[in-house]
Design a protein around this motif. Structure first.
Motif, PDB file in Angstrom:
ATOM      1  N   ALA A  58     -28.903   9.371 -24.998  1.00  0.00           N
ATOM      2  CA  ALA A  58     -28.602   8.851 -26.330  1.00  0.00           C
ATOM      3  C   ALA A  58     -27.295   9.446 -26.850  1.00  0.00           C
ATOM      4  CB  ALA A  58     -29.743   9.194 -27.285  1.00  0.00           C
ATOM      5  N   GLU A  59     -26.695   8.758 -27.804  1.00  0.00           N
ATOM      6  CA  GLU A  59     -25.483   9.279 -28.435  1.00  0.00           C
ATOM      7  C   GLU A  59     -25.770  10.685 -28.966  1.00  0.00           C
ATOM      8  OE1 GLU A  59     -22.422   8.115 -32.037  1.00  0.00           O
ATOM      9  OE2 GLU A  59     -23.723   6.571 -31.193  1.00  0.00           O
ATOM     10  N   GLY A  60     -24.877  11.624 -28.657  1.00  0.00           N
ATOM     11  CA  GLY A  60     -25.037  13.016 -29.079  1.00  0.00           C
ATOM     12  C   GLY A  60     -25.681  13.910 -28.040  1.00  0.00           C
ATOM     13  N   ASP A  61     -26.321  13.342 -27.025  1.00  0.00           N
ATOM     14  CA  ASP A  61     -26.925  14.148 -25.959  1.00  0.00           C
ATOM     15  C   ASP A  61     -25.856  14.901 -25.176  1.00  0.00           C
ATOM     16  OD1 ASP A  61     -29.473  13.273 -26.580  1.00  0.00           O
ATOM     17  OD2 ASP A  61     -29.686  11.990 -24.796  1.00  0.00           O
ATOM     18  N   THR A  62     -26.259  15.987 -24.559  1.00  0.00           N
ATOM     19  CA  THR A  62     -25.387  16.753 -23.673  1.00  0.00           C
ATOM     20  C   THR A  62     -25.589  16.259 -22.244  1.00  0.00           C
ATOM     21  OG1 THR A  62     -25.392  18.706 -25.080  1.00  0.00           O
ATOM     22  CG2 THR A  62     -24.964  19.069 -22.734  1.00  0.00           C
ATOM     23  N   VAL A  63     -24.481  16.069 -21.521  1.00  0.00           N
ATOM     24  CA  VAL A  63     -24.543  15.673 -20.114  1.00  0.00           C
ATOM     25  C   VAL A  63     -24.490  16.941 -19.268  1.00  0.00           C
ATOM     26  CG1 VAL A  63     -23.422  14.390 -18.257  1.00  0.00           C
ATOM     27  CG2 VAL A  63     -23.391  13.487 -20.590  1.00  0.00           C
ATOM     28  N   ILE A  64     -25.427  17.070 -18.348  1.00  0.00           N
ATOM     29  CA  ILE A  64     -25.493  18.222 -17.457  1.00  0.00           C
ATOM     30  C   ILE A  64     -25.197  17.770 -16.035  1.00  0.00           C
ATOM     31  CG2 ILE A  64     -26.941  20.087 -16.542  1.00  0.00           C
ATOM     32  CD1 ILE A  64     -26.357  20.352 -19.545  1.00  0.00           C
ATOM     33  N   LYS A  65     -24.229  18.437 -15.403  1.00  0.00           N
ATOM     34  CA  LYS A  65     -23.852  18.190 -14.006  1.00  0.00           C
ATOM     35  C   LYS A  65     -23.713  19.551 -13.334  1.00  0.00           C
ATOM     36  CE  LYS A  65     -19.996  16.389 -11.280  1.00  0.00           C
ATOM     37  NZ  LYS A  65     -18.602  15.948 -11.383  1.00  0.00           N
ATOM     38  N   TYR A  66     -24.341  19.718 -12.185  1.00  0.00           N
ATOM     39  CA  TYR A  66     -24.343  21.005 -11.469  1.00  0.00           C
ATOM     40  C   TYR A  66     -24.862  22.130 -12.359  1.00  0.00           C
ATOM     41  CZ  TYR A  66     -21.255  18.406  -8.338  1.00  0.00           C
ATOM     42  OH  TYR A  66     -20.714  17.450  -7.523  1.00  0.00           O
ATOM     43  N   GLY A  67     -25.794  21.803 -13.272  1.00  0.00           N
ATOM     44  CA  GLY A  67     -26.370  22.798 -14.158  1.00  0.00           C
ATOM     45  C   GLY A  67     -25.466  23.223 -15.297  1.00  0.00           C
ATOM     46  N   VAL A  68     -24.351  22.510 -15.500  1.00  0.00           N
ATOM     47  CA  VAL A  68     -23.350  22.889 -16.496  1.00  0.00           C
ATOM     48  C   VAL A  68     -23.154  21.751 -17.499  1.00  0.00           C
ATOM     49  CG1 VAL A  68     -20.914  23.525 -16.801  1.00  0.00           C
ATOM     50  CG2 VAL A  68     -22.181  24.359 -14.814  1.00  0.00           C
ATOM     51  N   ASP A  69     -22.971  22.110 -18.760  1.00  0.00           N
ATOM     52  CA  ASP A  69     -22.654  21.158 -19.819  1.00  0.00           C
ATOM     53  C   ASP A  69     -21.252  20.605 -19.563  1.00  0.00           C
ATOM     54  OD1 ASP A  69     -21.646  20.048 -22.219  1.00  0.00           O
ATOM     55  OD2 ASP A  69     -22.602  21.563 -23.472  1.00  0.00           O
TER      56      ASP A  69
END
Length: 93
Positions: A58-69
């Motif tokens: 959703a808008e405002g969510d944090t995207v996590i890739k490789y355990g990192v924001d």
């Protein structure tokens, strides 16, 4: 065949590792830390090296890739959609 990689099951995106991904395809992803696979149907064409959403964001969510924001969602992203600069922005500025 593995189409995308996810570092950890807590990540919200995966990276496409094959050419020619088209909307409607069912892709197999490998979650590396847990050594298991998942399947996701993509909703858009996604170039190699780009990200896809592994869950609804959703808008405002944090995207996590490789355990990192890696950023903040600026427009809703459904599972299987292309995740890139048009719907994710950095939190750095």
């Amino acid at each position: 065949m593995i189409h995308f990689l996810v570092h950890d099951e807590g990540d919200s995106c995966g990276v496409v590792v094959v050419e020619g991904i088209k909307a409607g395809q069912k892709l197999t992803g490998w979650i590396m830390d847990q050594d298991r696979t998942i399947e996701i149907a993509v909703t858009q064409d996604i170039p190699i090296g780009h990200k896809l959403a592994t869950r609804d964001l959703a808008e405002g969510d944090t995207v996590i890739k490789y355990g990192v924001d890696i950023g903040r969602v600026v427009a809703p992203i459904p599972t299987g959609a292309h995740l890139h600069v048009h719907n994710v922005k950095t939190k750095r500025w």
